[in-house]
Design a protein around this motif. Structure first.
Motif, short mmCIF file in Angstrom:
data_model
loop_
_atom_site.label_atom_id
_atom_site.label_comp_id
_atom_site.label_asym_id
_atom_site.label_seq_id
_atom_site.Cartn_x
_atom_site.Cartn_y
_atom_site.Cartn_z
N TYR A 31 0.86 -1.17 0.00
CA TYR A 31 0.00 0.00 0.00
C TYR A 31 0.90 1.23 0.00
CZ TYR A 31 -4.29 -2.54 1.11
OH TYR A 31 -5.38 -3.37 1.07
N MET A 32 0.65 2.13 -0.93
CA MET A 32 1.37 3.39 -0.96
C MET A 32 0.40 4.48 -0.53
SD MET A 32 4.37 2.55 -1.84
CE MET A 32 5.01 4.23 -1.96
N SER A 33 0.89 5.39 0.30
CA SER A 33 0.01 6.40 0.87
C SER A 33 0.69 7.76 0.91
CB SER A 33 -0.39 6.02 2.30
OG SER A 33 -1.03 4.77 2.35
N TRP A 34 -0.15 8.77 1.05
CA TRP A 34 0.30 10.12 1.35
C TRP A 34 -0.28 10.51 2.71
CZ3 TRP A 34 3.89 12.69 -1.34
CH2 TRP A 34 4.13 12.31 -2.67
N TYR A 35 0.56 11.11 3.51
CA TYR A 35 0.17 11.69 4.79
C TYR A 35 0.62 13.15 4.79
CZ TYR A 35 -0.72 7.11 6.93
OH TYR A 35 -1.23 5.88 7.24
N ARG A 36 0.07 13.91 5.72
CA ARG A 36 0.53 15.28 5.85
C ARG A 36 0.64 15.67 7.33
NH1 ARG A 36 -4.65 18.64 3.36
NH2 ARG A 36 -5.98 18.61 5.22
N GLN A 37 1.56 16.57 7.56
CA GLN A 37 1.80 17.05 8.91
C GLN A 37 1.63 18.56 8.88
OE1 GLN A 37 5.38 15.46 10.63
NE2 GLN A 37 5.47 16.95 12.28
N THR A 38 0.57 19.02 9.52
CA THR A 38 0.27 20.45 9.50
C THR A 38 1.11 21.19 10.53
OG1 THR A 38 -1.61 20.01 10.97
CG2 THR A 38 -2.06 20.13 8.61
N PRO A 39 1.26 22.49 10.36
CA PRO A 39 2.11 23.28 11.27
C PRO A 39 1.70 23.11 12.73
CG PRO A 39 1.52 24.58 9.36
CD PRO A 39 0.72 23.32 9.26
N GLY A 40 2.70 22.91 13.57
CA GLY A 40 2.46 22.77 15.00
C GLY A 40 2.16 21.35 15.46
N LYS A 41 1.96 20.45 14.53
CA LYS A 41 1.66 19.06 14.89
C LYS A 41 2.94 18.23 14.91
CE LYS A 41 -2.82 19.46 15.18
NZ LYS A 41 -3.71 18.81 14.22
N GLN A 42 2.91 17.19 15.71
CA GLN A 42 4.07 16.30 15.82
C GLN A 42 3.96 15.17 14.81
OE1 GLN A 42 6.60 17.10 17.95
NE2 GLN A 42 5.33 18.93 18.25
N ARG A 43 5.07 14.44 14.66
CA ARG A 43 5.11 13.32 13.72
C ARG A 43 3.98 12.34 13.95
NH1 ARG A 43 9.44 10.08 11.12
NH2 ARG A 43 8.67 7.94 10.99
N GLU A 44 3.68 12.08 15.25
CA GLU A 44 2.64 11.09 15.59
C GLU A 44 1.25 11.57 15.20
OE1 GLU A 44 6.27 10.71 17.64
OE2 GLU A 44 4.85 12.39 17.76
N GLU A 45 1.13 12.87 14.88
CA GLU A 45 -0.17 13.44 14.54
C GLU A 45 -0.36 13.64 13.04
OE1 GLU A 45 0.78 16.69 17.46
OE2 GLU A 45 -1.36 16.42 17.96
#
Length: 119
Positions: free
Chosen positions: A32-46
């Motif tokens: 499975y290939m995916s895209w995730y995003r990390q918005t400003p102020g959020k940590q890697r786990e979020e």
């Protein structure tokens, strides 16, 4: 494996971007290939899940990107794509490519590419 994202940048609301993620070797079977995003102020786990695609090309999307984003993969080029249309300021984030092997249970992340959408 190394996953290298590209295609991020600064755009205005309503514009489009196409992200790419190139793997350093062939995609394994049952991956499975995916895209995730990390918005400003959020940590890697979020990191937020954005979209996934199976080895058979079946896509799935988070509700907040459905009808705006398109995920695709080209296994001959070891490349994953994310076409992002009608971008909004809330899409501003670092976008990460993710590979998950169903067989081996492995998970790999790229370094991310920054997408900034101005209003």
């Amino acid at each position: 494996v190394q996953l290298a994202e590209s295609g991020g940048g600064l755009v205005q609301a309503g514009e489009s971007l196409r992200l790419s993620c190139v793997a350093s070797r062939d995609f394994p079977e049952r991956t499975y290939m995916s895209w995730y995003r990390q918005t400003p102020g959020k940590q890697r786990e979020e990191r937020e899940w954005v979209a996934s695609i199976t080895e058979n090309g079946e896509p799935k999307y988070a509700d907040y990107v459905k009808d705006r984003f398109i995920i695709a993969r080209d296994d001959a080029k070891n490349t994953l794509y994310l076409q992002m249309n009608n971008l909004a300021p809330e899409d501003t984030a670092v976008y990460f490519c993710h590979e998950h092997s169903v067989i081996w249970g492995t998970n790999f992340w790229g370094q991310g590419t920054q997408v900034t959408v101005s209003s």
